[in-house]
Scaffold this motif. Structure first.
Motif, mmCIF file in Angstrom:
data_model
loop_
_atom_site.group_PDB
_atom_site.id
_atom_site.type_symbol
_atom_site.label_atom_id
_atom_site.label_comp_id
_atom_site.label_asym_id
_atom_site.label_seq_id
_atom_site.Cartn_x
_atom_site.Cartn_y
_atom_site.Cartn_z
ATOM 1 N N ARG A 2 -15.091 53.491 15.833
ATOM 2 C CA ARG A 2 -13.910 52.645 16.055
ATOM 3 C C ARG A 2 -13.634 52.485 17.547
ATOM 4 O O ARG A 2 -12.835 51.628 17.961
ATOM 5 C CB ARG A 2 -12.696 53.245 15.342
ATOM 6 N N TRP B 129 -11.041 51.016 9.537
ATOM 7 C CA TRP B 129 -10.886 50.850 10.982
ATOM 8 C C TRP B 129 -11.705 49.688 11.538
ATOM 9 O O TRP B 129 -11.635 49.387 12.730
ATOM 10 C CB TRP B 129 -11.226 52.137 11.731
ATOM 11 N N GLU C 200 -10.059 47.323 13.779
ATOM 12 C CA GLU C 200 -9.741 47.688 15.155
ATOM 13 C C GLU C 200 -10.775 47.156 16.155
ATOM 14 O O GLU C 200 -10.550 47.219 17.361
ATOM 15 C CB GLU C 200 -9.637 49.211 15.271
#
Length: 595
Positions: free
Chosen positions: A445, A467, A470
């Motif tokens: 991430r 994630w 992100e």
């Protein structure tokens, strides 16, 4: 120029005519009628559909790259294949008994050479280079006793090269044949040639080092690409090193490929005496043990590419040659010798390592432990395929601060290396053929600069982590041949830079993207659905995803979508046939939809 002068055919004594490049001139055939004394005729890049029958004194004829103007909106020039059939049959049929040189190169539509070409009893040179669709040459061409040179460069569709007469050769591919009398091979036939490319195969048939010396390879200043090949596992008349020592290329050489070499060491000229060399390829040398690069032409010389394939015993000695790109395959000792090679020549290492920007390593499972990576701080591209343990040292991996593109592939890999999430400059990541990997590392991430992520043939990955949303720089997401993938996260909606999404052969996937809780709330409050996909999306491809039955609600919000492909997704057929769907899809510029 559109037309030739009137009464052009009255030039009865004209011997030499060059119309090359006059591709706008129409009526070339008519203009040539009556020029019965012509001996040299160059019609390269002109329009021609027939050749007059009375050009019987021609000795040189160039019909390279003929065109036929096709009037269309784009103004494209092309030459129709059926026109070529007529022309080649007619050229080979008329009485050209004096013709010595025929150039038919770069005629992309030509597929066959008629048998009647064998009637040209004085033909010395036939150039068919660049005839990419040429499928066959008459076997009877071997009966043309005068033929010396047959040029077949870039004849990709040619299945078989016919057997030529004992005094004829084909270029750029020259096959060495042992003489029937046991005294010499046909290598000496290369002596008068000077092609731009030359490929010499079956060098094991050379009878003596003197034959190699006699062709004076070093003096052929036109050669820029050279391939020297021995057949593996067969007996030689001459030791490979002795023979290679006599085959010193000219200083003009840019690309050198050596295959099947059987000796344990190279002669000193390899790289050392080739100041213009850009690319070096070494393939299938099981006995080669040492390459001493101390003979290098100097520290300033930088090669574009070095490829070493199938040289398992090879260890490098001396300063590591400078190269922008290194490709190493099935050559473990090359890697294990690099660290010693660079460290022992510290003056060279500081500069040689920085010029290397691309490195590809495949099928090398020796105990090299990747420590030599610390000497390549300038790498922007790294490919590691089927090389065993990738754990490595975190300290070394962190030195790859410039790495922008990484390809990882290993069928035996159970988990991704932890250092994968610690590459601050990484922009493109491909994980391929790694069926043992079950998940993406949590620290990935941190790859906030990642623009492209591809997962292919990673069948054990059942879910992409939340994630993913992100990775805000991500522009392309491609997942293919992942039979175990069951879901994609709703957080994809947060990828506001995502422009391209590709899902292929993901049979277990039931939803393109599940509806997010936020989407459901919007639908309840405002009575309109938001797309579960980012509105930045420009291209979406779904192919052979049989489990997908419906699209995320709110597809009408994807106002930037320019390309949509839905192929072999039977579960989406009913959805695509809805009137509401048809109206939504009508505005998409390009669509490919079939089931």
């Amino acid at each position: 120029m559109n037309k030739l002068p009137r009464l052009f055919g009255s030039l009865k004594n004209l011997l030499h005519l060059d119309l090359s490049g006059c591709y706008m001139v129409d009526g070339v055939h008519e203009a040539l009628v009556g020029l019965t004394s012509l001996q040299h005729l160059n019609l390269q890049h002109t329009q021609l559909s027939l050749l007059p029958d009375d050009l019987t004194k021609l000795r040189y004829l160039n019909l390279s790259g003929l065109t036929k103007i096709v009037v269309d909106s784009s103004g494209t020039f092309s030459f129709l294949s059926e026109t070529w059939d007529i022309l080649t049959n007619q050229v080979c049929r008329i009485n050209l008994s004096e013709l010595e040189h025929l150039d038919l190169s770069a005629n992309y539509q030509m597929k066959r050479i008629p048998e009647s070409i064998c009637s040209m009893t004085k033909l010395h040179t036939l150039d068919l280079s660049g005839c990419t669709k040429l499928e066959k040459i008459p076997e009877s061409i071997c009966t043309v006793g005068s033929l010396k040179f047959l040029y077949l460069e870039d004849c990709y569709s040619l299945d078989e090269i016919p057997q030529l007469g004992s005094s004829a050769i084909s270029l750029p591919h020259f096959v060495v044949r042992a003489g029937n009398d046991g005294s010499s091979s046909n290598l000496v036939l290369l002596k008068p040639t000077d092609p731009s490319e030359l490929e010499i195969t079956k060098l094991e048939n050379v009878k003596s080092a003197g034959e190699a010396h006699s062709i004076k390879l070093m003096e052929k200043q036109s050669i820029q690409m050279l391939k020297l090949e021995w057949t593996q596992g067969v007996d030689r008349f001459v030791d490979d090193k002795m023979l290679l020592k006599k085959l010193v290329p000219p200083s003009t050489l840019r690309v050198l490929e050596i295959c099947g070499y059987n000796s344990v060491i190279f002669p000193g000229w390899v790289v050392g005496q080739l100041p213009n060399l850009d690319s070096l390829v070494l393939i299938d040398m099981p006995n080669l043990e040492e390459w001493d690069t101390s003979y290098s032409t100097g520290e300033e010389k930088v090669l574009i590419r070095v490829q070493i394939h199938g040289c398992p015993m090879l260890r490098m000695k001396g300063p590591l040659p400078k190269a922008n790109i290194w490709e190493i395959r099935c050559s473990d000792n090359v890697l294990s010798s690099w660290d010693e090679c660079i460290v022992s020549h510290t003056n060279a290492s500081s500069s040689s390592s920085k010029v290397t920007t691309k490195l590809s390593v495949r099928d090398c499972k020796g105990p090299h432990q990747w420590r030599w990576l610390q000497h390549f701080p300038g790498l922007t591209y790294l490919s590691i395929n089927n090389c065993g343990d990738l754990t490595g040292s975190p300290d070394i991996i962190q030195l790859l601060c410039s790495l922008e593109e990484l390809w990882l592939e290993d069928e035996d890999m159970d988990e991704l290396p932890i250092w994968l999430g610690e590459l601050p400059s990484l922009k493109n990541l491909t994980i391929h053929n790694s069926n043992g990997v079950k998940e993406l590392n949590e620290n990935m991430r941190q790859l906030t600069k990642l623009k492209s992520l591809e997962l292919g043939f990673c069948k054990s990955i059942s879910a992409v982590p939340h994630w993913l949303g992100e990775l805000t720089s991500l522009k392309k997401l491609e997942i293919h041949n992942n039979e175990g993938l069951r879901s994609l996260p709703a957080s994809i909606q947060r990828l506001t830079s995502l422009q391209e999404m590709v899902l292929i052969n993901c049979d277990a996937l039931e939803h393109v993207v599940p509806e997010s809780e936020e989407g459901k709330m919007k639908l309840a409050d405002n009575q309109q659905s938001e797309s579960a996909l980012p509105t930045s999306l420009k291209s979406l491809c779904l192919s052979r995803c049989v489990g997908i039955k419906s699209f995320p609600a709110g597809i009408h919000q994807l106002t930037n979508l320019q390309y949509l492909e839905i192929t072999r997704c039977p579960g989406l057929k009913e959805w695509c046939e809805l009137e509401e769907t048809k109206m939504t899809l009508a505005r998409i510029e390009k669509k490919i939809i079939w089931f």
